[in-house]
Scaffold this motif. Structure first.
Motif, mmCIF file in Angstrom:
data_model
loop_
_atom_site.group_PDB
_atom_site.id
_atom_site.type_symbol
_atom_site.label_atom_id
_atom_site.label_comp_id
_atom_site.label_asym_id
_atom_site.label_seq_id
_atom_site.Cartn_x
_atom_site.Cartn_y
_atom_site.Cartn_z
ATOM 1 N N THR A 1 8.346 13.655 -35.790
ATOM 2 C CA THR A 1 7.460 12.795 -36.583
ATOM 3 C C THR A 1 7.084 13.432 -37.916
ATOM 4 N N VAL A 2 7.421 14.708 -38.110
ATOM 5 C CA VAL A 2 6.915 15.413 -39.287
ATOM 6 C C VAL A 2 7.895 16.492 -39.732
ATOM 7 N N TYR A 3 7.952 16.694 -41.047
ATOM 8 C CA TYR A 3 8.707 17.810 -41.609
ATOM 9 C C TYR A 3 7.717 18.725 -42.315
ATOM 10 N N ASP A 4 7.682 19.986 -41.898
ATOM 11 C CA ASP A 4 6.784 20.992 -42.486
ATOM 12 C C ASP A 4 7.598 22.040 -43.225
ATOM 13 N N TYR A 5 7.134 22.356 -44.433
ATOM 14 C CA TYR A 5 7.778 23.405 -45.223
ATOM 15 C C TYR A 5 6.696 24.395 -45.652
ATOM 16 N N HIS A 6 6.926 25.669 -45.363
ATOM 17 C CA HIS A 6 5.983 26.725 -45.749
ATOM 18 C C HIS A 6 6.769 27.919 -46.268
ATOM 19 N N PHE A 7 6.398 28.368 -47.459
ATOM 20 C CA PHE A 7 7.049 29.558 -48.003
ATOM 21 C C PHE A 7 6.140 30.215 -49.034
ATOM 22 N N HIS A 8 5.507 31.334 -48.622
ATOM 23 C CA HIS A 8 4.697 32.158 -49.519
ATOM 24 C C HIS A 8 3.717 31.334 -50.342
ATOM 25 N N GLY A 9 2.910 30.538 -49.649
ATOM 26 C CA GLY A 9 1.867 29.771 -50.322
ATOM 27 C C GLY A 9 2.280 28.388 -50.770
ATOM 28 N N THR A 10 3.578 28.097 -50.741
ATOM 29 C CA THR A 10 4.049 26.751 -51.055
ATOM 30 C C THR A 10 4.163 25.982 -49.738
ATOM 31 N N THR A 11 3.430 24.873 -49.650
ATOM 32 C CA THR A 11 3.359 24.125 -48.395
ATOM 33 C C THR A 11 3.582 22.639 -48.645
ATOM 34 N N LEU A 12 4.340 22.026 -47.765
ATOM 35 C CA LEU A 12 4.581 20.591 -47.851
ATOM 36 C C LEU A 12 4.659 20.022 -46.438
ATOM 37 N N THR A 13 4.032 18.870 -46.233
ATOM 38 C CA THR A 13 4.097 18.178 -44.948
ATOM 39 C C THR A 13 4.474 16.722 -45.192
ATOM 40 N N TYR A 14 5.547 16.283 -44.561
ATOM 41 C CA TYR A 14 5.996 14.896 -44.672
ATOM 42 C C TYR A 14 5.936 14.263 -43.283
ATOM 43 N N ILE A 15 5.118 13.221 -43.152
ATOM 44 C CA ILE A 15 4.938 12.519 -41.882
ATOM 45 C C ILE A 15 5.530 11.124 -42.009
ATOM 46 N N TYR A 16 6.275 10.696 -41.011
ATOM 47 C CA TYR A 16 6.910 9.384 -41.053
ATOM 48 C C TYR A 16 6.722 8.668 -39.709
ATOM 49 N N ASN A 17 6.923 7.358 -39.723
ATOM 50 C CA ASN A 17 6.772 6.538 -38.522
ATOM 51 C C ASN A 17 7.983 6.690 -37.605
ATOM 52 N N THR A 18 7.735 6.699 -36.316
ATOM 53 C CA THR A 18 8.825 6.715 -35.336
ATOM 54 C C THR A 18 8.533 5.718 -34.219
ATOM 55 N N TYR A 19 9.591 5.299 -33.549
ATOM 56 C CA TYR A 19 9.472 4.396 -32.408
ATOM 57 C C TYR A 19 10.491 4.850 -31.378
ATOM 58 N N LYS A 20 9.995 5.356 -30.262
ATOM 59 C CA LYS A 20 10.855 5.894 -29.211
ATOM 60 C C LYS A 20 11.158 4.820 -28.173
ATOM 61 N N PHE A 21 12.413 4.422 -28.054
ATOM 62 C CA PHE A 21 12.782 3.347 -27.141
ATOM 63 C C PHE A 21 12.393 3.660 -25.695
ATOM 64 N N LEU A 22 12.656 4.889 -25.253
ATOM 65 C CA LEU A 22 12.424 5.225 -23.852
ATOM 66 C C LEU A 22 10.940 5.273 -23.487
ATOM 67 N N ASP A 23 10.046 5.260 -24.461
ATOM 68 C CA ASP A 23 8.610 5.282 -24.182
ATOM 69 C C ASP A 23 8.020 3.882 -24.041
ATOM 70 N N GLN A 24 8.835 2.845 -24.241
ATOM 71 C CA GLN A 24 8.307 1.485 -24.273
ATOM 72 C C GLN A 24 8.224 0.871 -22.879
ATOM 73 N N ASP A 25 7.255 -0.043 -22.731
ATOM 74 C CA ASP A 25 7.047 -0.765 -21.478
ATOM 75 C C ASP A 25 7.936 -2.012 -21.478
ATOM 76 N N GLU A 26 8.883 -2.071 -20.553
ATOM 77 C CA GLU A 26 9.828 -3.181 -20.538
ATOM 78 C C GLU A 26 9.145 -4.514 -20.250
ATOM 79 N N GLU A 27 8.161 -4.516 -19.352
ATOM 80 C CA GLU A 27 7.461 -5.763 -19.043
ATOM 81 C C GLU A 27 6.705 -6.288 -20.265
ATOM 82 N N GLU A 28 6.108 -5.388 -21.000
ATOM 83 C CA GLU A 28 5.388 -5.788 -22.210
ATOM 84 C C GLU A 28 6.348 -6.370 -23.247
#
Length: 201
Positions: free
Chosen positions: A137-164
């Motif tokens: 869900t996230v990409y983290d980059y850290h290098f000697h004080g330089t930091t970046l975090t990229y968060i994106y949406n995900t949808y996991k098929f196997l976690d879904q309720d089939e009846e729903e």
């Protein structure tokens, strides 16, 4: 609408549902219910009187295809309904296998798309893989004080309720169900695969 959706996902046998061409066709043909299913808040802000534009060919020129790549990318230009000449991009990935570099690649797509278009970007990754532990869900980059975090949406098929999903009136719920049955079918005989898809009707 359910029958039309089934016709789309049954154009090829169920065991081939995760192939790039079929995923792209289904997402393109059902893009409006796709957005309603995965991003209802954004859906309400879109101007659906203006036809979304498919831009993945532009994406491929911006980010050349990697040899041996086995995932689908889809880039759509969509318009907001605020009356301005303002538009955003929907970047969609369908990932069918575990990849430890997936989040880094998602970030690379993001910054290259943003650099090219200078527009807002909605990103979602559909995780259609068989590994329940694979939930990037996230990409983290850290290098000697330089930091970046990229968060994106995900949808996991196997976690879904089939009846729903079966109770949903959104046709893309049937696509998700077909994707779930495809994952399960890898441990099923061929005749059981076809029966699983047909039972959605």
């Amino acid at each position: 609408m359910a029958n039309e959706t089934l016709a789309l996902v049954q154009e090829k046998p169920a065991q081939y549902l995760d192939q790039d061409g079929l995923w792209k066709k289904v997402i393109t043909d059902l893009f409006k219910p796709f957005m309603l299913f995965f991003a209802p808040d954004l859906y309400d802000k879109l101007d659906w009187s203006r036809m979304p534009d498919s831009l993945e060919q532009e994406l491929h020129r911006t980010f050349p295809v990697i040899e041996g790549k086995r995932y689908t990318d889809k880039l759509m230009k969509i318009h907001l309904k605020d009356g301005k000449e303002q538009w955003i991009l929907a970047h969609i990935e369908v990932q069918g296998y575990k990849d430890d570099d997936f989040s880094e690649r998602m970030f690379q797509y993001f910054y290259r798309i943003f650099d090219k278009y200078q527009q807002k970007i909605f990103t979602i990754a559909l995780l259609a893989d068989p590994d329940r532990s694979f939930k990037p869900t996230v990409y983290d980059y850290h290098f000697h004080g330089t930091t970046l975090t990229y968060i994106y949406n995900t949808y996991k098929f196997l976690d879904q309720d089939e009846e729903e999903l079966l109770q949903s009136d959104n046709p893309f719920a049937y696509v998700v169900l077909a994707g779930i049955y495809t994952l399960k079918s890898k441990k099923m005989p061929a005749n059981a695969i076809n029966s699983s898809v047909v039972c959605l009707n």
